[in-house]
Scaffold this motif. Structure first.
Motif, PDB file in Angstrom:
ATOM      1  N   THR A 141       5.040 -20.904  -6.805  1.00 29.98           N
ATOM      2  CA  THR A 141       6.261 -20.175  -7.151  1.00 29.98           C
ATOM      3  C   THR A 141       5.918 -18.774  -7.655  1.00 29.98           C
ATOM      4  O   THR A 141       6.554 -17.775  -7.284  1.00 29.98           O
ATOM      5  N   LEU A 142       4.870 -18.697  -8.509  1.00 30.24           N
ATOM      6  CA  LEU A 142       4.425 -17.402  -9.043  1.00 30.24           C
ATOM      7  C   LEU A 142       3.982 -16.466  -7.911  1.00 30.24           C
ATOM      8  O   LEU A 142       4.366 -15.288  -7.865  1.00 30.24           O
ATOM      9  N   SER A 143       3.184 -17.013  -6.981  1.00 26.87           N
ATOM     10  CA  SER A 143       2.640 -16.194  -5.881  1.00 26.87           C
ATOM     11  C   SER A 143       3.769 -15.655  -5.012  1.00 26.87           C
ATOM     12  O   SER A 143       3.782 -14.472  -4.637  1.00 26.87           O
ATOM     13  N   ARG A 144       4.723 -16.523  -4.688  1.00 30.46           N
ATOM     14  CA  ARG A 144       5.842 -16.100  -3.833  1.00 30.46           C
ATOM     15  C   ARG A 144       6.718 -15.074  -4.555  1.00 30.46           C
ATOM     16  O   ARG A 144       7.151 -14.076  -3.966  1.00 30.46           O
ATOM     17  N   ALA A 145       6.981 -15.322  -5.860  1.00 31.66           N
ATOM     18  CA  ALA A 145       7.871 -14.418  -6.614  1.00 31.66           C
ATOM     19  C   ALA A 145       7.243 -13.024  -6.730  1.00 31.66           C
ATOM     20  O   ALA A 145       7.927 -12.011  -6.590  1.00 31.66           O
ATOM     21  N   TYR A 146       5.934 -12.988  -6.994  1.00 33.64           N
ATOM     22  CA  TYR A 146       5.245 -11.688  -7.108  1.00 33.64           C
ATOM     23  C   TYR A 146       5.322 -10.945  -5.787  1.00 33.64           C
ATOM     24  O   TYR A 146       5.644  -9.755  -5.729  1.00 33.64           O
ATOM     25  N   GLU A 170       6.038 -15.860   2.474  1.00 31.03           N
ATOM     26  CA  GLU A 170       7.179 -15.282   1.745  1.00 31.03           C
ATOM     27  C   GLU A 170       7.621 -13.975   2.414  1.00 31.03           C
ATOM     28  O   GLU A 170       8.804 -13.737   2.630  1.00 31.03           O
ATOM     29  N   PHE A 171       6.633 -13.149   2.756  1.00 30.69           N
ATOM     30  CA  PHE A 171       6.941 -11.860   3.394  1.00 30.69           C
ATOM     31  C   PHE A 171       7.572 -12.088   4.777  1.00 30.69           C
ATOM     32  O   PHE A 171       8.506 -11.382   5.165  1.00 30.69           O
ATOM     33  N   SER A 172       7.060 -13.091   5.501  1.00 30.56           N
ATOM     34  CA  SER A 172       7.607 -13.403   6.833  1.00 30.56           C
ATOM     35  C   SER A 172       9.067 -13.836   6.720  1.00 30.56           C
ATOM     36  O   SER A 172       9.889 -13.496   7.579  1.00 30.56           O
ATOM     37  N   LYS A 173       9.383 -14.575   5.652  1.00 33.08           N
ATOM     38  CA  LYS A 173      10.781 -15.009   5.457  1.00 33.08           C
ATOM     39  C   LYS A 173      11.670 -13.791   5.202  1.00 33.08           C
ATOM     40  O   LYS A 173      12.761 -13.677   5.751  1.00 33.08           O
ATOM     41  N   ILE A 174      11.170 -12.879   4.363  1.00 30.15           N
ATOM     42  CA  ILE A 174      11.961 -11.671   4.040  1.00 30.15           C
ATOM     43  C   ILE A 174      12.211 -10.858   5.320  1.00 30.15           C
ATOM     44  O   ILE A 174      13.310 -10.387   5.572  1.00 30.15           O
ATOM     45  N   GLN A 206      12.028 -12.016   8.356  1.00 29.75           N
ATOM     46  CA  GLN A 206      12.550 -12.915   9.402  1.00 29.75           C
ATOM     47  C   GLN A 206      11.725 -12.866  10.679  1.00 29.75           C
ATOM     48  O   GLN A 206      12.262 -12.906  11.796  1.00 29.75           O
ATOM     49  N   SER A 207      10.404 -12.709  10.520  1.00 30.38           N
ATOM     50  CA  SER A 207       9.478 -12.809  11.659  1.00 30.38           C
ATOM     51  C   SER A 207       8.080 -13.037  11.100  1.00 30.38           C
ATOM     52  O   SER A 207       7.802 -12.656   9.950  1.00 30.38           O
ATOM     53  N   ASN A 208       7.195 -13.632  11.895  1.00 34.18           N
ATOM     54  CA  ASN A 208       5.834 -13.871  11.415  1.00 34.18           C
ATOM     55  C   ASN A 208       5.138 -12.549  11.137  1.00 34.18           C
ATOM     56  O   ASN A 208       5.116 -11.662  11.976  1.00 34.18           O
ATOM     57  N   GLN A 209       4.556 -12.441   9.956  1.00 33.74           N
ATOM     58  CA  GLN A 209       3.929 -11.180   9.518  1.00 33.74           C
ATOM     59  C   GLN A 209       2.487 -11.463   9.086  1.00 33.74           C
ATOM     60  O   GLN A 209       2.117 -11.221   7.933  1.00 33.74           O
ATOM     61  N   PHE A 210       1.677 -11.991  10.010  1.00 41.18           N
ATOM     62  CA  PHE A 210       0.297 -12.341   9.647  1.00 41.18           C
ATOM     63  C   PHE A 210      -0.486 -11.125   9.144  1.00 41.18           C
ATOM     64  O   PHE A 210      -1.372 -11.249   8.315  1.00 41.18           O
ATOM     65  N   GLY A 211      -0.154  -9.930   9.669  1.00 40.76           N
ATOM     66  CA  GLY A 211      -0.932  -8.738   9.329  1.00 40.76           C
ATOM     67  C   GLY A 211      -0.622  -8.144   7.964  1.00 40.76           C
ATOM     68  O   GLY A 211      -1.184  -7.109   7.601  1.00 40.76           O
ATOM     69  N   VAL A 212       0.227  -8.809   7.153  1.00 39.56           N
ATOM     70  CA  VAL A 212       0.558  -8.234   5.838  1.00 39.56           C
ATOM     71  C   VAL A 212      -0.514  -8.524   4.800  1.00 39.56           C
ATOM     72  O   VAL A 212      -0.583  -7.859   3.764  1.00 39.56           O
ATOM     73  N   ILE A 213      -1.384  -9.498   5.079  1.00 37.20           N
ATOM     74  CA  ILE A 213      -2.372  -9.893   4.062  1.00 37.20           C
ATOM     75  C   ILE A 213      -3.592 -10.477   4.782  1.00 37.20           C
ATOM     76  O   ILE A 213      -3.442 -11.047   5.880  1.00 37.20           O
TER      77      ILE A 213
END
Ligand code: NAD
Length: 414
Positions: A123-128, A160-164, A166-173
């Motif tokens: 929850t902490l990781s997703r919220a941050y 979490e970022f992919s949900k925001i 609304q597409s797979n975002q593997f390259g964000v991290i």
């Protein structure tokens, strides 16, 4: 790094030294002495006992002149804004010296992850990540693991970022598990990059790696894999240590056997007949020393006693500035942390490239590309040190600052 100084002030001083040697434009120096952007977030997390706790997190983006910013996220009770800012600057230098198209970034949450349940940690990781989502992204800022953050945590943040979006975002991290876009070779990358720089240093100093004696302080991820790779290259590992102490055999230690001993007993101690302290291991009569544990272990108190001709800093900040001066005077080549352990961020870069292409490389391809990057970075740093008669650490800062400065000028910022 000296513990008495604020890390941010230390990073600023290092910029001053390199800036003076390079004759850097004062406006560029001033720009590099501060991060371009810092975000502070305070966000709620519902705890297992029904209470809600407010956590503070940071993300610092030092400079994006050469490309998006990149750097880890740390979960630790001691995280401060100044620490995160300093670490983001050091990431600019690390990416710069190996020539990655990234500036430096760093993030952190002030928390004790050991006190959190798996659900609270998620929850902490997703919220941050949700709280910093406006400033990160595959073309803006790409975080990675750091102290007490894991591939699983990277996976939650990416999700979490992919949900925001609304597409797979593997390259964000980067630093993700293989199944969600991680790269082969990432786990060994730091040690492998370090071994490549040792190979180049040995060539320059005409040290034959066949039979060269090596001591490794810290037998964790970086140290144990470095031991294995150096052994494969023909070196003779004569001493290794962990938090409980060291073990020494002048006739050589087999890395796999000492690893098995550590797995059975919890420590490398007792593997050889001669156990020794962690300080003694640094002063052995050896060719190559690999500090792969803590900061500030090579100081003005012991630098003059070091007999190794090469020190390869797998760890971050193992040598104090005072010790650097003594080692340089004594002709010891220190391969600085920002170069010696840059293999990790380099393969993180490869992970991001593979995510953007959606095409994945074999481990062999990753390792070959890493070799090329590390050899090239070593050569540039070594040439700079020879040209300006400075130690390899100053040279590494000069290589990276020179590069960022050129991008700043070329973009017309200054
Ligand atoms: P790790 O936790 O896997 O290993 C650390 C090792 O150091 C352990 O074996 C531990 O027992 C030992 N140690 C602790 N205190 C010690 C002491 N007083 N004396 C000797 N050994 C001691 O950590 P790691 O990932 O191998 O990281 C080690 C260093 O390398 C750190 O400075 C880290 O910042 C740096 N580094 C690691 C990576 C990476 O990808 N793993 C990348 C860049 C830098």
């Amino acid at each position: 790094m000296s513990t008495t100084l604020n890390p941010f002030k230390i990073a600023q001083q290092q910029i001053s030294v390199a800036a003076e040697k390079l004759g850097l434009d004062p406006s560029i120096e001033a720009m590099l002495k501060e991060p371009q952007r810092v975000l502070i977030v305070n966000f709620p997390v519902k705890m297992d006992d029904g209470t809600t706790k407010i956590f503070t997190g940071y993300r610092s983006q030092h400079n994006d002149a050469v490309g998006p910013t990149k750097g880890g996220i740390r979960f630790h009770p001691g995280v401060t804004l100044d620490e995160v800012k300093a670490l983001s600057m050091w990431m600019t230098f690390k990416c710069g010296v190996v020539g990655l198209p990234y500036g430096g970034g760093k993030g952190g949450i002030c928390c004790n992850p050991k006190e959190l349940s798996p659900r609270e940690l998620e929850t902490l990781s997703r919220a941050y990540f949700s709280a910093i989502s406006q400033i990160v992204g595959p073309d803006k800022d790409i975080p990675a693991p750091d102290v007490y953050t894991t591939p699983q945590i990277m996976s939650w943040m990416m999700d979490e970022f992919s949900k925001i979006k609304q597409s797979n975002q593997f390259g964000v991290i980067t630093g993700k598990p293989l199944i969600v876009g991680g790269s082969l070779g990432r786990n060994e990358a730091t040690a492998r990059g370090c071994a490549f720089t040792i190979k180049k240093a040995a060539q320059e100093l005409e040290i034959d790696l066949k039979g060269a004696k090596v001591a490794i302080q810290g037998f964790g991820n970086a140290g144990s894999i470095a031991a294995r790779l150096l052994d494969d290259m023909g070196c003779q590992i004569v001493a290794v240590s962990d938090s409980r102490g060291g073990t020494y055999n002048p006739n050589g230690i087999h890395p796999h056997a000492v690893q098995a001993h550590k797995e059975q007993t919890g420590s490398v101690c007792g593997f050889c007949q001669n156990d020794m302290g962690n300080d003694e291991i640094l002063e052995l009569d050896i060719d190559i020393l690999v500090p792969a544990a803590l900061e500030n272990v090579i100081t003005e108190a012991n630098a003059a006693n070091i007999k190794a001709r090469i020190i390869a800093e797998a760890a971050n900040g193992p040598t104090t500035p005072e010790a650097d001066k003594i080692l340089f005077k004594n002709g010891v080549m220190v391969i600085p942390d920002i170069l010696a352990n840059a293999g990790g961020v380099t393969v993180s870069y490869f992970e991001w490239v593979q995510n953007l292409m959606n095409y994945y490389w074999s481990e062999e391809e990753v390792n070959l590309k890493l070799e090329k990057v590390m050899f090239n970075a070593f050569d540039k740093t070594y040439d700079m040190s020879r040209k300006h008669h400075v130690d390899m650490r100053t040279a590494a800062y000069m290589v990276s600052i020179d590069r960022v400065a050129e991008a700043i000028k070329t973009r017309g910022w200054i």
